[in-house]
Design an enzyme around this catalytic site. Structure first.
Site, mmCIF file in Angstrom:
data_model
loop_
_atom_site.group_PDB
_atom_site.id
_atom_site.type_symbol
_atom_site.label_atom_id
_atom_site.label_comp_id
_atom_site.label_asym_id
_atom_site.label_seq_id
_atom_site.Cartn_x
_atom_site.Cartn_y
_atom_site.Cartn_z
ATOM 1 N N HIS A 1 43.989 57.356 -15.322
ATOM 2 C CA HIS A 1 42.553 57.125 -15.474
ATOM 3 C C HIS A 1 42.214 55.647 -15.638
ATOM 4 O O HIS A 1 41.036 55.280 -15.688
ATOM 5 C CB HIS A 1 42.015 57.884 -16.694
ATOM 6 C CG HIS A 1 42.439 57.261 -17.988
ATOM 7 N ND1 HIS A 1 43.679 57.466 -18.526
ATOM 8 C CD2 HIS A 1 41.799 56.409 -18.823
ATOM 9 C CE1 HIS A 1 43.785 56.785 -19.647
ATOM 10 N NE2 HIS A 1 42.659 56.124 -19.847
HETATM 11 C C1 UD1 Z 1 38.093 55.277 -22.536
HETATM 12 C C2 UD1 Z 1 38.827 54.122 -23.203
HETATM 13 C C3 UD1 Z 1 40.304 54.163 -22.814
HETATM 14 C C4 UD1 Z 1 40.905 55.518 -23.082
HETATM 15 C C5 UD1 Z 1 40.075 56.583 -22.370
HETATM 16 C C6 UD1 Z 1 40.605 57.977 -22.595
HETATM 17 C C7 UD1 Z 1 37.479 52.078 -23.516
HETATM 18 C C8 UD1 Z 1 37.285 50.694 -23.056
HETATM 19 N N1 UD1 Z 1 38.294 52.834 -22.764
HETATM 20 O O1 UD1 Z 1 38.142 55.060 -21.137
HETATM 21 O O2 UD1 Z 1 41.009 53.204 -23.575
HETATM 22 O O3 UD1 Z 1 42.239 55.556 -22.629
HETATM 23 O O4 UD1 Z 1 38.733 56.504 -22.867
HETATM 24 O O5 UD1 Z 1 39.866 58.909 -21.912
HETATM 25 O O6 UD1 Z 1 36.926 52.460 -24.510
HETATM 26 N N2 UD1 Z 1 32.826 60.275 -18.517
HETATM 27 C C9 UD1 Z 1 32.405 61.565 -18.367
HETATM 28 N N3 UD1 Z 1 32.401 62.365 -19.466
HETATM 29 C C10 UD1 Z 1 32.797 61.925 -20.690
HETATM 30 C C11 UD1 Z 1 33.188 60.585 -20.824
HETATM 31 C C12 UD1 Z 1 33.213 59.779 -19.738
HETATM 32 O O7 UD1 Z 1 32.063 61.998 -17.283
HETATM 33 O O8 UD1 Z 1 32.776 62.714 -21.645
HETATM 34 C C13 UD1 Z 1 32.861 59.422 -17.318
HETATM 35 C C14 UD1 Z 1 31.619 58.602 -17.162
HETATM 36 O O9 UD1 Z 1 31.329 58.529 -15.823
HETATM 37 C C15 UD1 Z 1 32.049 57.228 -17.662
HETATM 38 C C16 UD1 Z 1 33.526 57.210 -17.280
HETATM 39 O O10 UD1 Z 1 33.969 58.547 -17.414
HETATM 40 O O11 UD1 Z 1 31.317 56.202 -17.095
HETATM 41 C C17 UD1 Z 1 34.351 56.332 -18.161
HETATM 42 O O12 UD1 Z 1 34.163 56.635 -19.541
HETATM 43 P P1 UD1 Z 1 34.341 55.475 -20.636
HETATM 44 O O13 UD1 Z 1 34.203 56.001 -21.994
HETATM 45 O O14 UD1 Z 1 33.491 54.324 -20.281
HETATM 46 O O15 UD1 Z 1 35.831 54.999 -20.405
HETATM 47 P P2 UD1 Z 1 37.169 55.815 -20.131
HETATM 48 O O16 UD1 Z 1 37.616 55.496 -18.766
HETATM 49 O O17 UD1 Z 1 37.054 57.246 -20.517
#
Ligand code: UD1
Length: 426
Positions: free
Chosen positions: A245
């Site tokens: 991811h």
């Molecule tokens: C975050 C953490 C990362 C961790 C990961 C585990 C930071 C900088 N990164 O990354 O260290 O390893 O979580 O999962 O904090 N999204 C959904 N549903 C959700 C959450 C996210 O669809 O419940 C999608 C959204 O499109 C979002 C993208 O995932 O924009 C990324 O989510 P985000 O929390 O920004 O970062 P992660 O890649 O999950």
């Protein structure tokens, strides 16, 4: 007998990897309070502090599968406060959490704030607490960082920036491995702020390992042998588990395809199960990479797909809860990942791990013998996967990864809060 004082402690969680790190601390607080009120209470002086626990969820992760399911699996109480910050760019997400968390701090005025790990929620809340002022004397909560001191020395990773800044804002740093101690000392952090306690994520693993072994996920995915003669490895067939991811791996089509090409040989030798993160799921669609995958939907009524029927393709499943994922981790022949925490969980479980990154902030996992860094090239991944699939290394369990880290954290916290009360800083 000394009278008991009550301190207010806010614990912040926000994203999936936070939940298993915070859960043991919340449990330890509950146990500590129960001990204080027990008639046979034997806790000595410094722990005569009762804790009023407030759990704050920033809402960085919000899908049922990325958040709520973990609360159920790990037995975490419903958050007292939900900030509902949601997704956004790094700046927008961090700023939104900060704005909303400031109101909570001013209202709740905790004595101590606990942040865990390295996600945007961790830094955002630590930064607010470091600058808050409850009164004209500048009183603010103590800030405790759990999983302090880890360094990849790669500042292009958002998590590395979060780690460094959070550590330098914290008053108490709880370290999981030897490298963390060294990194903090080299950055000039005084020894009295640093506490080597082990790994609370491993506390969760110990607490739920037995339950995970009873999960039905192996059957659901067709990964259990039918011949009852084979009772080894809980009857699991030989399979690989994949998670990817990290933006640097999945946000560029070329990088993502290089990784998938590197997995071809593995995919042809055993089923590869891929619980897919929402970010990665979106990229697969954006880049038109569906040909690499087959999809298995996990229905409540228990569909029994057989991934071996989809030769040559990676078997995509929706994100799994903690218990089912732990079960798949424990019985896998090899795990391929770009996650931080999974490198540690495989080390404890003695499962060979291939890390699809050029560096790791968790060098103990390499030293222990279970983890190898594959880099992100097709060749590097192919080689590492081949080597690890044949690996017989059981690995060495790192010091203090014994399921008691949260207890140690609580001891330090109570001592520090006790000192604060004595100094009447509040
Ligand atoms: C975050 C953490 C990362 C961790 C990961 C585990 C930071 C900088 N990164 O990354 O260290 O390893 O979580 O999962 O904090 N999204 C959904 N549903 C959700 C959450 C996210 O669809 O419940 C999608 C959204 O499109 C979002 C993208 O995932 O924009 C990324 O989510 P985000 O929390 O920004 O970062 P992660 O890649 O999950």
């Amino acid at each position: 007998m000394e009278s008991t004082k009550t301190a207010k402690v806010i614990t912040v969680v926000g994203a999936r990897p936070n939940f298993m790190k915070a859960a043991p601390i919340i449990t330890a607080i509950r146990r500590h309070n129960a001990c204080l009120t027990s008639p046979e209470r034997t806790i000595p002086g410094p722990r005569q502090v009762a804790i009023q626990s407030v759990l704050v969820h920033t809402g960085q992760h919000y899908d049922e599968a990325m958040s709520e399911r973990f609360f159920t699996d790990l037995g975490i109480p419903t958050p007292d406060v939900h900030l509902g910050a949601g997704s956004g760019t790094h700046a927008a997400q961090t700023a939104e959490i900060m704005k909303r968390f400031e109101d909570v701090l001013l209202r709740e005025r905790p004595d101590l704030l606990i942040v865990v790990g390295d996600v945007n929620s961790t830094l955002a809340c630590a930064l607010v607490a470091a600058k808050i002022s409850y009164d004209s004397h500048g009183a603010r909560p103590l800030i405790a960082h759990v999983e302090a001191g880890l360094r990849s020395f790669d500042r292009s990773m958002p998590e590395e920036v979060n780690r460094i800044l959070t550590d330098h804002l914290a008053d108490l740093m709880f370290v999981t491995e030897e490298s963390g101690l060294q990194n903090l000392r080299e950055e000039g952090i005084p020894d009295h702020k640093i506490h080597f306690v082990g790994n609370t994520m491993i506390d969760s693993l110990f607490a739920f390992r037995h339950k995970a072994r009873l999960s039905s996920i192996l059957d659901t995915l067709g990964l259990r042998r039918s011949d009852s003669a084979s009772r080894s490895n809980n009857g699991a067939t030989r399979y690989a588990l994949l998670t990817l991811h990290r933006p640097s791996n999945v946000d560029q089509r070329e990088s993502f395809v290089n990784i998938l090409d590197g997995l071809e040989e593995l995919v042809n030798s055993c089923p590869v199960i891929f619980p897919v993160h929402p970010r990665t799921q979106k990229r697969i669609a954006d880049f038109g990479l569906e040909r690499f995958f087959s999809r298995q939907r996990l229905c409540d009524n228990g569909v029994k797909p057989v991934p071996t029927g989809a030769e040559g393709r990676i078997c995509l499943v929706d994100p799994l809860g903690y218990i089912d994922f732990l079960c798949l981790l424990e019985h896998a022949a090899v795990v391929v990942t770009d996650s931080g925490g999974i490198q540690e969980e495989t080390t404890l479980l003695g499962v060979p791990c291939v890390t699809v990154r050029d560096n790791t902030e968790r060098p103990i996992t390499i030293k222990a013998g279970t983890n190898v860094l594959a880099g992100t090239t097709t060749d590097g991944i192919r080689r590492a996967a081949r080597q690890q699939l044949e690996s017989k290394t059981v690995g060495k369990v790192p010091e203090a990864w014994d399921g008691k880290s949260a207890e140690r954290i609580l001891e330090v916290i109570c001592r520090e809060l006790g000192k604060r009360f004595t100094e009447t800083l509040f």
